[in-house]
Design a protein around this motif. Structure first.
Motif, PDB file in Angstrom:
ATOM      1  N   ALA A  66       0.845  -1.204   0.000  1.00 43.90           N
ATOM      2  CA  ALA A  66       0.000   0.000   0.000  1.00 43.90           C
ATOM      3  C   ALA A  66       0.873   1.243   0.000  1.00 43.90           C
ATOM      4  O   ALA A  66       1.745   1.399   0.863  1.00 43.90           O
ATOM      5  N   HIS A  67       0.652   2.114  -0.983  1.00 41.46           N
ATOM      6  CA  HIS A  67       1.356   3.401  -0.943  1.00 41.46           C
ATOM      7  C   HIS A  67       0.787   4.214   0.224  1.00 41.46           C
ATOM      8  O   HIS A  67      -0.383   4.038   0.599  1.00 41.46           O
ATOM      9  N   SER A  68       1.615   5.092   0.774  1.00 40.70           N
ATOM     10  CA  SER A  68       1.193   5.863   1.956  1.00 40.70           C
ATOM     11  C   SER A  68       0.001   6.790   1.690  1.00 40.70           C
ATOM     12  O   SER A  68      -0.558   7.338   2.640  1.00 40.70           O
TER      13      SER A  68
ATOM     14  N   ASP B 232       6.790   4.767   0.518  1.00 40.27           N
ATOM     15  CA  ASP B 232       6.790   5.605  -0.687  1.00 40.27           C
ATOM     16  C   ASP B 232       7.065   4.712  -1.903  1.00 40.27           C
ATOM     17  O   ASP B 232       7.286   3.500  -1.763  1.00 40.27           O
ATOM     18  N   SER B 233       7.072   5.311  -3.077  1.00 44.23           N
ATOM     19  CA  SER B 233       7.130   4.465  -4.282  1.00 44.23           C
ATOM     20  C   SER B 233       8.436   3.676  -4.360  1.00 44.23           C
ATOM     21  O   SER B 233       8.451   2.542  -4.831  1.00 44.23           O
ATOM     22  N   PHE B 234       9.527   4.241  -3.899  1.00 41.49           N
ATOM     23  CA  PHE B 234      10.810   3.536  -3.927  1.00 41.49           C
ATOM     24  C   PHE B 234      10.798   2.360  -2.942  1.00 41.49           C
ATOM     25  O   PHE B 234      11.122   1.222  -3.294  1.00 41.49           O
TER      26      PHE B 234
ATOM     27  N   THR C  45      13.370   8.439  -7.719  1.00 37.09           N
ATOM     28  CA  THR C  45      12.134   8.696  -6.982  1.00 37.09           C
ATOM     29  C   THR C  45      12.335  10.039  -6.290  1.00 37.09           C
ATOM     30  O   THR C  45      13.447  10.592  -6.296  1.00 37.09           O
ATOM     31  N   SER C  46      11.287  10.525  -5.652  1.00 43.06           N
ATOM     32  CA  SER C  46      11.416  11.828  -4.994  1.00 43.06           C
ATOM     33  C   SER C  46      12.455  11.758  -3.877  1.00 43.06           C
ATOM     34  O   SER C  46      13.100  12.745  -3.554  1.00 43.06           O
ATOM     35  N   SER C  47      12.637  10.557  -3.281  1.00 45.73           N
ATOM     36  CA  SER C  47      13.593  10.463  -2.172  1.00 45.73           C
ATOM     37  C   SER C  47      15.038  10.308  -2.655  1.00 45.73           C
ATOM     38  O   SER C  47      15.968  10.543  -1.901  1.00 45.73           O
TER      39      SER C  47
ATOM     40  N   VAL D 210       6.918  19.790   2.776  1.00 49.84           N
ATOM     41  CA  VAL D 210       6.284  19.646   1.455  1.00 49.84           C
ATOM     42  C   VAL D 210       6.977  18.619   0.566  1.00 49.84           C
ATOM     43  O   VAL D 210       8.166  18.342   0.702  1.00 49.84           O
ATOM     44  N   HIS D 211       6.181  18.109  -0.362  1.00 46.15           N
ATOM     45  CA  HIS D 211       6.694  17.171  -1.365  1.00 46.15           C
ATOM     46  C   HIS D 211       7.284  17.996  -2.516  1.00 46.15           C
ATOM     47  O   HIS D 211       6.708  19.023  -2.888  1.00 46.15           O
ATOM     48  N   PRO D 212       8.398  17.531  -3.110  1.00 48.63           N
ATOM     49  CA  PRO D 212       9.002  18.328  -4.192  1.00 48.63           C
ATOM     50  C   PRO D 212       8.200  18.359  -5.490  1.00 48.63           C
ATOM     51  O   PRO D 212       8.629  19.010  -6.446  1.00 48.63           O
ATOM     52  N   GLU D 213       7.041  17.702  -5.539  1.00 45.08           N
ATOM     53  CA  GLU D 213       6.159  17.851  -6.703  1.00 45.08           C
ATOM     54  C   GLU D 213       5.397  19.177  -6.657  1.00 45.08           C
ATOM     55  O   GLU D 213       4.725  19.543  -7.615  1.00 45.08           O
ATOM     56  N   CYS D 214       5.471  19.882  -5.523  1.00 41.96           N
ATOM     57  CA  CYS D 214       4.824  21.201  -5.433  1.00 41.96           C
ATOM     58  C   CYS D 214       5.627  22.213  -6.252  1.00 41.96           C
ATOM     59  O   CYS D 214       6.810  22.002  -6.538  1.00 41.96           O
TER      60      CYS D 214
ATOM     61  N   SER E 276      10.150  13.096   0.178  1.00 43.61           N
ATOM     62  CA  SER E 276       9.155  12.134  -0.303  1.00 43.61           C
ATOM     63  C   SER E 276       8.103  11.925   0.796  1.00 43.61           C
ATOM     64  O   SER E 276       8.280  12.379   1.939  1.00 43.61           O
ATOM     65  N   THR E 277       7.068  11.185   0.464  1.00 37.75           N
ATOM     66  CA  THR E 277       6.010  10.931   1.445  1.00 37.75           C
ATOM     67  C   THR E 277       6.589  10.289   2.709  1.00 37.75           C
ATOM     68  O   THR E 277       6.286  10.706   3.815  1.00 37.75           O
ATOM     69  N   SER E 278       7.466   9.288   2.530  1.00 37.48           N
ATOM     70  CA  SER E 278       8.037   8.614   3.706  1.00 37.48           C
ATOM     71  C   SER E 278       8.996   9.527   4.454  1.00 37.48           C
ATOM     72  O   SER E 278       9.045   9.493   5.691  1.00 37.48           O
TER      73      SER E 278
HETATM   74  P1  13P Z   1       6.626   9.181  -3.362  1.00 34.88           P
HETATM   75  O1  13P Z   1       7.817   8.842  -4.196  1.00 34.88           O
HETATM   76  O2  13P Z   1       6.955  10.192  -2.313  1.00 34.88           O
HETATM   77  O3  13P Z   1       5.955   7.986  -2.862  1.00 34.88           O
HETATM   78  O4  13P Z   1       5.603   9.948  -4.294  1.00 34.88           O
HETATM   79  C1  13P Z   1       4.800   9.289  -5.191  1.00 34.88           C
HETATM   80  C2  13P Z   1       3.742  10.158  -5.657  1.00 34.88           C
HETATM   81  O5  13P Z   1       2.979   9.786  -6.503  1.00 34.88           O
HETATM   82  C3  13P Z   1       3.687  11.483  -5.102  1.00 34.88           C
HETATM   83  O6  13P Z   1       2.626  12.175  -5.624  1.00 34.88           O
END
Ligand code: 13P
Ligand code: SF4
Length: 304
Positions: free
Chosen positions: A23-25, A40-42, A128-130, A197-201, A214-216
């Protein structure tokens, strides 16, 4: 049936059928509670690679299930709800990137993991974001084409100024919708809270943050911090999960817009149906796609 009856049924069946639930967070609490791994995805892809079960159900979005399949082709992988896609992952296709590569042949193509398996086949390194900053720093080539998220790419470019990073216009519509106004409003309401914040912002929001990750990484930071209040700049599930985990702290979502409908498409009943063989979708990828897409994922694991 009650929620806990459904959960107990899932727990019983997954044991009997040798199924590992990932399960993703961003998933709802009732799904996180029955998962073997949450992260997180990684983390999810590495956990699945190292796990011993024969069958996997991904409660997340399609590219995450594809990543598990690419890393473990001998395992059976299901996406719990077949319509759970990630709009960012579908923004760029292989043909577009092949055309861009022809224009910039001396660039290393770095793909955010939020991309399709098909697109990964023409990319050099995944991140990944992390791991994005660390991996881009380690790439020998100074010329980097970073796809598809220009916000994450901009964050990496800030952190690794020695590289020449070319970005394309893409990204997460959910995170990109958070504005400086949203942040200012949240900060006015909670003046003592730290902003995570997440770096996708967008870059203007990222610049205001006390922590970017990242989320984690956001969850880890908040759990270990001595601070007591946090404004969370990523999908609102994270603020909710943290509130359960740290009842002595306060968590506020930076904006009510931060709800990913794709992640929230999966329900506990979807998981039950999938486990019973009555729903979800098995991820099938050609040998050629797996072989080619794996190159950039293996590189990510090696450098990350
Ligand atoms: P994470 O790599 O932090 O899990 O992010 C995945 C994602 O889809 C964030 O929007
Ligand atoms: Fe994709 Fe954005 Fe949802 Fe993450 S939050 S799964 S990047 S749409």
């Amino acid at each position: 049936m009650t929620v806990s009856e459904v959960q107990n049924e899932i727990l019983k069946l997954k044991k009997e059928k040798d199924i590992c639930i990932l399960a993703h967070s961003y998933q709802a609490r009732e799904i996180v509670e029955i998962a073997d791994f949450t992260g997180d995805s990684f983390q999810l892809s590495v956990m699945a690679k190292n796990a011993t079960q024969k069958n996997y159900i991904m409660c997340g979005v399609r590219f995450m299930a594809e990543t598990v399949k690419i890393l473990s082709p001998q395992k059976t992988v299901f996406l719990a709800n077949e319509i759970a896609g990630c709009p960012m992952a579908e923004q760029m296709d292989k043909e577009l990137i092949e055309a861009v590569k022809e224009k910039y042949p001396d660039y290393t193509v770095v793909a955010y993991i939020n991309t399709t398996a098909d697109l990964k086949t023409v990319c050099d390194v995944c991140v990944t974001s992390s791991s994005a900053v660390k991996i881009v720093e380690k790439i020998e080539n100074d010329n980097i084409l970073f796809i598809p998220d220009c916000n994450l790419g901009d964050y990496v470019a800030e952190k690794v100024p020695q590289k020449n990073i070319k970005l394309l216009q893409g990204g997460c519509p959910i995170h990109a919708a958070v504005s400086m106004e949203d942040v200012k409003k949240a900060k006015n309401m909670h003046p003592n809270a730290k902003l995570l914040v997440h770096p996708e912002c967008v870059p203007s929001v990222v610049k205001l943050a006390d922590f970017v990750g990242s989320t984690s990484a956001i969850m880890d930071y908040a759990m270990k911090s001595q601070d007591k209040e946090f404004i969370i700049g990523t999908e609102m599930s994270i603020a909710e999960h943290l509130q359960y985990m740290c009842p002595d702290k306060k968590f506020y979502s930076v904006s009510k817009k931060l709800l990913c409908p794709n992640m929230k498409t999966t329900t506990l009943i979807d998981v039950l149906n999938c486990i019973k063989g009555d729903g979800g979708e098995e991820i099938i990828l050609s040998e050629d796609t797996i072989k080619k897409a794996r190159i950039c994922i293996d590189k990510m694991i090696e450098l990350g």
